[in-house]
Design a protein around this motif. Sequence first.
Motif, PDB file in Angstrom:
ATOM      1  N   ALA A 190      -6.635  -4.419   7.330  1.00 53.69           N
ATOM      2  CA  ALA A 190      -7.531  -3.840   8.518  1.00 53.69           C
ATOM      3  C   ALA A 190      -7.547  -4.532   9.454  1.00 53.69           C
ATOM      4  O   ALA A 190      -7.770  -3.961  10.849  1.00 53.69           O
ATOM      5  CB  ALA A 190      -8.670  -3.358   7.855  1.00 53.69           C
ATOM      6  N   LYS A 191      -7.914  -5.957   9.648  1.00 61.51           N
ATOM      7  CA  LYS A 191      -8.032  -6.687  10.764  1.00 61.51           C
ATOM      8  C   LYS A 191      -6.774  -6.889  11.434  1.00 61.51           C
ATOM      9  O   LYS A 191      -6.984  -6.781  12.768  1.00 61.51           O
ATOM     10  CB  LYS A 191      -8.322  -8.028  10.484  1.00 61.51           C
ATOM     11  N   GLU A 192      -5.608  -6.777  10.898  1.00 63.91           N
ATOM     12  CA  GLU A 192      -4.547  -6.981  11.504  1.00 63.91           C
ATOM     13  C   GLU A 192      -4.047  -5.455  12.180  1.00 63.91           C
ATOM     14  O   GLU A 192      -3.647  -5.605  13.359  1.00 63.91           O
ATOM     15  CB  GLU A 192      -3.429  -7.161  10.596  1.00 63.91           C
ATOM     16  N   ARG A 193      -4.172  -4.293  11.919  1.00 63.83           N
ATOM     17  CA  ARG A 193      -3.882  -3.123  12.332  1.00 63.83           C
ATOM     18  C   ARG A 193      -4.907  -2.199  12.840  1.00 63.83           C
ATOM     19  O   ARG A 193      -4.237  -1.324  13.517  1.00 63.83           O
ATOM     20  CB  ARG A 193      -2.740  -2.289  11.331  1.00 63.83           C
ATOM     21  N   GLY A 194      -6.156  -2.780  12.747  1.00 68.77           N
ATOM     22  CA  GLY A 194      -6.994  -1.903  13.207  1.00 68.77           C
ATOM     23  C   GLY A 194      -7.724  -0.645  12.441  1.00 68.77           C
ATOM     24  O   GLY A 194      -8.429   0.030  12.983  1.00 68.77           O
ATOM     25  N   TRP A 195      -7.398  -0.463  11.137  1.00 66.52           N
ATOM     26  CA  TRP A 195      -7.648   0.729  10.500  1.00 66.52           C
ATOM     27  C   TRP A 195      -7.325   0.268   8.867  1.00 66.52           C
ATOM     28  O   TRP A 195      -6.302  -0.337   8.530  1.00 66.52           O
ATOM     29  CB  TRP A 195      -6.896   2.191  10.808  1.00 66.52           C
ATOM     30  N   ALA A 196      -7.992   0.900   8.089  1.00 65.02           N
ATOM     31  CA  ALA A 196      -7.797   0.783   6.654  1.00 65.02           C
ATOM     32  C   ALA A 196      -7.819   1.907   5.736  1.00 65.02           C
ATOM     33  O   ALA A 196      -7.958   2.954   6.084  1.00 65.02           O
ATOM     34  CB  ALA A 196      -9.239   0.070   6.103  1.00 65.02           C
ATOM     35  N   VAL A 197      -7.389   1.740   4.489  1.00 69.21           N
ATOM     36  CA  VAL A 197      -7.034   2.813   3.521  1.00 69.21           C
ATOM     37  C   VAL A 197      -8.010   2.663   2.241  1.00 69.21           C
ATOM     38  O   VAL A 197      -7.922   1.496   1.785  1.00 69.21           O
ATOM     39  CB  VAL A 197      -5.485   3.067   3.375  1.00 69.21           C
ATOM     40  N   ASP A 198      -8.582   3.698   1.894  1.00 74.34           N
ATOM     41  CA  ASP A 198      -9.019   3.617   0.393  1.00 74.34           C
ATOM     42  C   ASP A 198      -8.379   4.681  -0.352  1.00 74.34           C
ATOM     43  O   ASP A 198      -8.585   5.831  -0.052  1.00 74.34           O
ATOM     44  CB  ASP A 198     -10.542   3.775   0.486  1.00 74.34           C
ATOM     45  N   ALA A 199      -7.495   4.379  -1.464  1.00 74.18           N
ATOM     46  CA  ALA A 199      -6.736   5.256  -2.210  1.00 74.18           C
ATOM     47  C   ALA A 199      -7.352   5.280  -3.450  1.00 74.18           C
ATOM     48  O   ALA A 199      -7.004   4.309  -4.333  1.00 74.18           O
ATOM     49  CB  ALA A 199      -5.281   4.778  -2.077  1.00 74.18           C
ATOM     50  N   ASN A 200      -7.942   6.426  -3.785  1.00 76.71           N
ATOM     51  CA  ASN A 200      -8.425   6.431  -5.303  1.00 76.71           C
ATOM     52  C   ASN A 200      -9.411   5.311  -5.614  1.00 76.71           C
ATOM     53  O   ASN A 200      -9.731   5.299  -6.782  1.00 76.71           O
ATOM     54  CB  ASN A 200      -7.575   6.584  -6.160  1.00 76.71           C
ATOM     55  N   ASN A 201     -10.121   4.632  -4.736  1.00 75.98           N
ATOM     56  CA  ASN A 201     -11.040   3.532  -5.192  1.00 75.98           C
ATOM     57  C   ASN A 201     -12.580   4.074  -5.224  1.00 75.98           C
ATOM     58  O   ASN A 201     -13.316   3.968  -6.476  1.00 75.98           O
ATOM     59  CB  ASN A 201     -10.925   2.260  -4.551  1.00 75.98           C
ATOM     60  N   LEU A 202     -12.924   4.551  -4.134  1.00 77.84           N
ATOM     61  CA  LEU A 202     -14.338   4.722  -3.979  1.00 77.84           C
ATOM     62  C   LEU A 202     -14.675   6.234  -4.795  1.00 77.84           C
ATOM     63  O   LEU A 202     -15.772   6.214  -5.667  1.00 77.84           O
ATOM     64  CB  LEU A 202     -14.725   5.039  -2.661  1.00 77.84           C
ATOM     65  N   TYR A 203     -13.654   6.962  -4.751  1.00 77.53           N
ATOM     66  CA  TYR A 203     -13.797   8.357  -5.625  1.00 77.53           C
ATOM     67  C   TYR A 203     -12.386   8.589  -6.113  1.00 77.53           C
ATOM     68  O   TYR A 203     -11.388   8.658  -5.417  1.00 77.53           O
ATOM     69  CB  TYR A 203     -14.095   9.400  -4.648  1.00 77.53           C
ATOM     70  N   ASN A 204     -12.214   8.928  -7.331  1.00 74.54           N
ATOM     71  CA  ASN A 204     -10.883   9.154  -7.862  1.00 74.54           C
ATOM     72  C   ASN A 204     -10.370  10.512  -7.182  1.00 74.54           C
ATOM     73  O   ASN A 204     -11.165  11.613  -7.086  1.00 74.54           O
ATOM     74  CB  ASN A 204     -10.882   9.749  -9.506  1.00 74.54           C
ATOM     75  N   GLY A 205      -9.055  10.564  -6.916  1.00 70.17           N
ATOM     76  CA  GLY A 205      -8.348  11.732  -6.230  1.00 70.17           C
ATOM     77  C   GLY A 205      -8.635  11.949  -4.768  1.00 70.17           C
ATOM     78  O   GLY A 205      -8.122  12.936  -4.355  1.00 70.17           O
ATOM     79  N   ILE A 206      -9.340  11.111  -3.960  1.00 72.05           N
ATOM     80  CA  ILE A 206      -9.590  11.091  -2.788  1.00 72.05           C
ATOM     81  C   ILE A 206      -9.068   9.964  -1.989  1.00 72.05           C
ATOM     82  O   ILE A 206      -9.103   8.671  -2.471  1.00 72.05           O
ATOM     83  CB  ILE A 206     -11.230  10.837  -2.468  1.00 72.05           C
ATOM     84  N   ILE A 207      -8.405  10.088  -0.884  1.00 64.99           N
ATOM     85  CA  ILE A 207      -7.927   9.259   0.061  1.00 64.99           C
ATOM     86  C   ILE A 207      -8.432   9.155   1.329  1.00 64.99           C
ATOM     87  O   ILE A 207      -8.698  10.312   1.770  1.00 64.99           O
ATOM     88  CB  ILE A 207      -6.353   9.249   0.106  1.00 64.99           C
ATOM     89  N   SER A 208      -9.090   7.983   1.899  1.00 64.71           N
ATOM     90  CA  SER A 208      -9.660   7.981   3.047  1.00 64.71           C
ATOM     91  C   SER A 208      -8.964   6.954   4.058  1.00 64.71           C
ATOM     92  O   SER A 208      -8.525   5.921   3.513  1.00 64.71           O
ATOM     93  CB  SER A 208     -11.063   7.784   3.024  1.00 64.71           C
ATOM     94  N   VAL A 209      -9.152   7.288   5.235  1.00 66.27           N
ATOM     95  CA  VAL A 209      -8.495   6.190   6.263  1.00 66.27           C
ATOM     96  C   VAL A 209      -9.784   5.886   7.276  1.00 66.27           C
ATOM     97  O   VAL A 209     -10.142   6.843   7.728  1.00 66.27           O
ATOM     98  CB  VAL A 209      -7.248   6.748   7.128  1.00 66.27           C
ATOM     99  N   GLY A 210      -9.911   4.822   7.747  1.00 63.94           N
ATOM    100  CA  GLY A 210     -11.241   4.476   8.459  1.00 63.94           C
ATOM    101  C   GLY A 210     -11.024   3.560   9.621  1.00 63.94           C
ATOM    102  O   GLY A 210      -9.933   2.504   9.345  1.00 63.94           O
ATOM    103  N   ALA A 211     -11.627   3.514  10.646  1.00 67.88           N
ATOM    104  CA  ALA A 211     -11.420   2.630  11.540  1.00 67.88           C
ATOM    105  C   ALA A 211     -12.984   2.557  12.285  1.00 67.88           C
ATOM    106  O   ALA A 211     -13.840   3.280  11.823  1.00 67.88           O
ATOM    107  CB  ALA A 211     -10.705   3.054  12.671  1.00 67.88           C
ATOM    108  N   VAL A 212     -13.227   1.492  13.105  1.00 69.06           N
ATOM    109  CA  VAL A 212     -14.735   1.287  13.604  1.00 69.06           C
ATOM    110  C   VAL A 212     -14.832   1.273  15.110  1.00 69.06           C
ATOM    111  O   VAL A 212     -13.642   0.872  15.695  1.00 69.06           O
ATOM    112  CB  VAL A 212     -15.499  -0.108  13.031  1.00 69.06           C
ATOM    113  N   ILE A 213     -15.755   1.811  15.604  1.00 69.86           N
ATOM    114  CA  ILE A 213     -16.081   1.572  16.880  1.00 69.86           C
ATOM    115  C   ILE A 213     -17.006   0.415  17.384  1.00 69.86           C
ATOM    116  O   ILE A 213     -18.306   0.559  16.739  1.00 69.86           O
ATOM    117  CB  ILE A 213     -16.768   2.919  17.644  1.00 69.86           C
ATOM    118  N   THR A 214     -16.709  -0.349  18.115  1.00 68.90           N
ATOM    119  CA  THR A 214     -17.459  -1.589  18.295  1.00 68.90           C
ATOM    120  C   THR A 214     -18.003  -1.725  19.704  1.00 68.90           C
ATOM    121  O   THR A 214     -17.487  -1.039  20.697  1.00 68.90           O
ATOM    122  CB  THR A 214     -16.519  -3.030  18.143  1.00 68.90           C
ATOM    123  N   ASN A 215     -18.960  -2.443  19.705  1.00 70.09           N
ATOM    124  CA  ASN A 215     -19.758  -2.828  21.432  1.00 70.09           C
ATOM    125  C   ASN A 215     -18.879  -3.655  21.852  1.00 70.09           C
ATOM    126  O   ASN A 215     -17.792  -4.234  21.462  1.00 70.09           O
ATOM    127  CB  ASN A 215     -21.070  -3.056  21.057  1.00 70.09           C
TER     128      ASN A 215
END
Length: 262
Positions: A190-215
């Motif tokens: 995530a640090k390298e490319r600026g976004w991350a993936v959660d594939a079935n970890n936080l919730y089974n059957g759900i995939i999420s992609v995330g990034a942050v807005i920084t000051n």
Amino acid sequence: MHDPPDASRTPQKDVGAVFNAIRILASLAASTTPMGVAAVARASGVSTSTCFNILRTLTRARYVAFHSTDKTYSLGLAIAELAAGLIGTSPTALIRPEMERLALKHSMLVLLWRITEDDHVILVDRAHSQSAIRVEISVGFRMPAFAGAVGRSIAAAAELPPGELFRRFGTLRWQTNPGFETYQSEVAAAKERGWAVDANNLYNGIISVGAVITNADRVPQFGLSGVCIAGQCQTKALHQFGQDLREIADIAGKALYMSPRT
């Protein structure tokens, strides 16, 4: 030898397309609500066909935001970036048109999270495509800051020592625990490319992609994520969404938090 022409006496001619674009932007700025093409044409005095073409160009450049639900336009994120330090704009109002654009383009639920001081994130806004089957997450939903795809991006921005990252990881609850080594490698990605993936970890059957807005100090203030049901999103599509999400997060960070130039 001839004297150079006197600029003060040289007739000045406006560039028509630029002048029309300025009139259109001024009309949108003067309106308290988004406007349709016909309304913008009337307010700006630009013909409807010319107005439509200019609006499409300005939308692609993000100086104008297109609201697909009611086919209207308003000022876009790039305008706020130009005016950074001069205006104060609600982050949700500023970012929402871009969330709507991403939701429509990728047929995903797009979420905006506010990062709190007690190491949590709270859902403050969402946008979705009408055509996609989606997960339902209510505004106000709260979860630990380091969980999920947004959490990996927050952890990447925090640059914590391995020991502290391990401690934070130990407080998280997963439906399918990825294990610390996997989590740590995903934070590094995530640090390298600026976004991350959660594939079935936080919730089974759900995939999420995330990034942050920084000051301006690179401290995360908001999280952006897209959510889909596992099996609906291909790997290539997720990567494209991640790149688009990172771009929006970068632009929003500059617009909201960049220090005025000296």
